[in-house]
Write a protein that holds these residues in place. Structure first.
Motif, short mmCIF file in Angstrom:
data_model
loop_
_atom_site.label_atom_id
_atom_site.label_comp_id
_atom_site.label_asym_id
_atom_site.label_seq_id
_atom_site.Cartn_x
_atom_site.Cartn_y
_atom_site.Cartn_z
N GLN A 57 94.67 56.86 -8.16
CA GLN A 57 94.86 58.13 -9.35
C GLN A 57 93.33 59.21 -9.56
OE1 GLN A 57 96.78 56.38 -12.22
NE2 GLN A 57 98.46 57.82 -12.82
N ARG A 76 88.77 61.84 -11.13
CA ARG A 76 89.82 61.04 -11.31
C ARG A 76 90.58 62.34 -11.34
NH1 ARG A 76 85.97 59.85 -15.78
NH2 ARG A 76 86.17 57.60 -15.89
N HIS A 80 94.81 61.14 -13.30
CA HIS A 80 94.66 59.85 -14.20
C HIS A 80 95.01 59.57 -15.73
CE1 HIS A 80 92.33 56.77 -14.92
NE2 HIS A 80 91.64 56.25 -13.18
#
Length: 165
Positions: A57, A76, A80
């Motif tokens: 992620q 991210r 995420h």
């Protein structure tokens, strides 16, 4: 010339030197370092690097030049759980490398990576008192989210369509 590199155990000594500049207990954005991570021992460092490289992620890079780790930057991904709160980007530059354009350069590279992943806009977040970070984000085309103007946390949106500086 700085480059982005994936975290590897080969950077252990150089990473520890950068880490020492932050000082004990200080949070280092962009490195994915958690309070329980043992980065001093070879085994602990290897386990931490393994966790970073296995993360599906988030993608982590270290910003390196010659034999020095200048900082870290993380992207991210949309999935995420911290994107809505902390943004897509997290980065930190060691004290001795600040004010030299390293963060601006790294953010531009990672925004390009976000585009490759199909992310049209990245959310970049910084504390309102962190004028250096705000300027870095603005140099990359960050547009301040109107809802954050009176907040302690500034939220910026950066379009990922090329070209980047």
């Amino acid at each position: 010339m700085a480059v982005l590199t994936a975290p590897t155990i080969g950077w252990h000594v150089a990473w520890l030197e950068a880490h020492a500049e932050w000082g004990p207990g200080v949070h280092e954005d962009g490195f994915g370092l958690l309070p329980g991570d043992d980065v001093k021992s070879q085994a602990g460092f290897a386990a931490w690097v393994g966790r970073l490289t296995d993360d599906q992620q988030c993608t982590y890079w270290w910003i390196v030049e010659s034999d020095k780790v200048l900082g870290g930057i993380a992207l991210r991904h949309e999935s995420h759980p911290l994107v809505s709160q902390s943004g897509h980007l997290g980065y930190g530059i060691r004290l001795s490398a600040r004010g030299k354009g390293v963060a601006t350069w790294a953010v531009a590279r990672v925004v390009e990576e976000a585009h490759k992943l199909g992310i049209d806009e990245v959310l970049a977040v910084c504390q309102s008192y962190n004028t250096a970070s705000a300027k870095t984000i603005e140099r990359q085309g960050g547009i301040l989210d109107k809802t954050s103007q009176e907040s302690a946390v500034l939220r910026y949106w950066i379009g990922t369509s090329p070209p980047r500086v």
